[in-house]
Design a protein around this motif. Structure first.
Motif, mmCIF file in Angstrom:
data_model
loop_
_atom_site.group_PDB
_atom_site.id
_atom_site.type_symbol
_atom_site.label_atom_id
_atom_site.label_comp_id
_atom_site.label_asym_id
_atom_site.label_seq_id
_atom_site.Cartn_x
_atom_site.Cartn_y
_atom_site.Cartn_z
ATOM 1 N N TYR A 16 0.788 -1.370 -0.026
ATOM 2 C CA TYR A 16 0.034 0.077 -0.067
ATOM 3 C C TYR A 16 0.774 1.343 -0.074
ATOM 4 O O TYR A 16 2.032 1.242 0.363
ATOM 5 N N CYS A 17 0.357 2.413 -0.418
ATOM 6 C CA CYS A 17 0.977 3.549 -0.604
ATOM 7 C C CYS A 17 1.071 4.239 0.813
ATOM 8 O O CYS A 17 -0.073 4.626 1.327
ATOM 9 N N GLU A 18 2.337 4.587 1.320
ATOM 10 C CA GLU A 18 2.118 5.182 2.740
ATOM 11 C C GLU A 18 1.871 6.666 2.720
ATOM 12 O O GLU A 18 1.086 6.966 3.473
ATOM 13 N N ILE A 19 1.889 7.229 1.234
ATOM 14 C CA ILE A 19 1.586 8.885 1.617
ATOM 15 C C ILE A 19 0.020 8.855 1.667
ATOM 16 O O ILE A 19 -0.482 9.741 1.996
ATOM 17 N N LEU A 20 -0.695 7.928 1.061
ATOM 18 C CA LEU A 20 -2.215 7.838 1.136
ATOM 19 C C LEU A 20 -2.706 7.341 2.804
ATOM 20 O O LEU A 20 -3.552 8.246 3.042
ATOM 21 N N ALA A 21 -1.956 6.808 3.327
ATOM 22 C CA ALA A 21 -2.199 6.747 4.627
ATOM 23 C C ALA A 21 -1.992 7.783 5.499
ATOM 24 O O ALA A 21 -2.833 7.948 6.239
ATOM 25 N N ILE A 22 -0.971 8.487 5.053
ATOM 26 C CA ILE A 22 -0.732 9.881 5.929
ATOM 27 C C ILE A 22 -1.910 10.873 5.658
ATOM 28 O O ILE A 22 -2.264 11.820 6.300
ATOM 29 N N ALA A 23 -2.242 10.997 4.229
ATOM 30 C CA ALA A 23 -3.195 11.924 3.993
ATOM 31 C C ALA A 23 -4.289 11.497 4.513
ATOM 32 O O ALA A 23 -5.355 12.627 4.971
ATOM 33 N N ALA A 24 -4.838 10.294 4.900
ATOM 34 C CA ALA A 24 -5.892 9.798 5.673
ATOM 35 C C ALA A 24 -5.778 10.434 7.051
ATOM 36 O O ALA A 24 -6.912 10.876 7.564
#
Length: 221
Positions: A16-24
């Motif tokens: 999974y893309c870590e930057i998407l998790a940070i954006a959440a």
């Protein structure tokens, strides 16, 4: 079919893309509670490990913004001082509470994460970028980081599909390119990446000349 799809499904969530998790996390309606729910639903045994990993990544990114914020640009004699903003007579009070908040050892990231999440039903149509813009005075460098992260354009198209032309067929149903533009693009691609040379008697120089003119015209546009 299910057995063959499951390994691909697991691979998708493992990478999974870590930057998407940070954006959440930077969405005030979600934060880490949403990630915990998702990770636990997928695999409860690895949920804590993934959450700790995202926390470290988020903290590391925030430290970079915090460090850059401390770097001040020296004011020259010819430069004009920045205009002072007024808060309707509450400037002194704001400075007082800002000083107290800064002296408790908590960063803007800590304060943001400690605040309760917004009701997702009441703020269903919340503009997250507007939220960070309106709260820039409270969270300072964290607001700047959030705006940068949340403004990254996201695409779900695989990179192989974006750049590979091996299986594509150019016809009137799948492409709107004119035949002349297609010839110019293919010729330019061959010039850049190389192509097999042909004997001079097998090459008609007139079509190549026309294609070259098309490439030059495309480059001047």
């Amino acid at each position: 079919m299910v057995a063959s799809m499951k390994p691909k499904f697991n691979k998708y969530w493992d990478e999974y893309c870590e930057i998407l998790a940070i954006a959440a996390v930077l969405d005030p309606r979600l934060k880490f509670g949403f990630l915990e729910y998702c990770f636990t639903t997928l695999d409860a045994t690895t949920s804590k490990m993934k959450l700790d990993h995202i926390r470290k990544k988020l903290k590391k990114l925030f430290d970079v913004y915090k460090k850059n914020k401390k770097k001040t640009v020296p004011v020259t004699s010819g430069s004009k001082p920045a205009a002072k903003t007024t808060l309707g007579g509450y400037d002194g009070y704001y400075a007082f509470i800002s000083q107290n908040d800064g002296g408790n050892g908590k960063s803007a990231l800590d304060k943001y994460l400690e605040e309760p999440v917004l009701d997702i039903m009441a703020f269903e149509s919340l503009n997250v970028l507007s939220y960070w813009r309106d709260n820039a005075n409270r969270f300072k460098e964290l607001a700047s980081m959030a705006c940068d992260v949340l403004s990254i354009p996201i695409t779900t198209v695989a990179s192989e599909s974006s750049f590979s032309i091996g299986s594509r067929v150019l016809n009137k149903y799948r492409s709107s390119l004119l035949p002349s533009n297609v010839r110019a693009l293919i010729c330019a691609r061959n010039w850049l990446r190389g192509f097999e040379s042909l004997d001079s008697d097998e090459v008609d120089s007139e079509p190549l000349k026309e294609v070259g003119e098309e490439v030059n015209e495309a480059g001047q546009m």
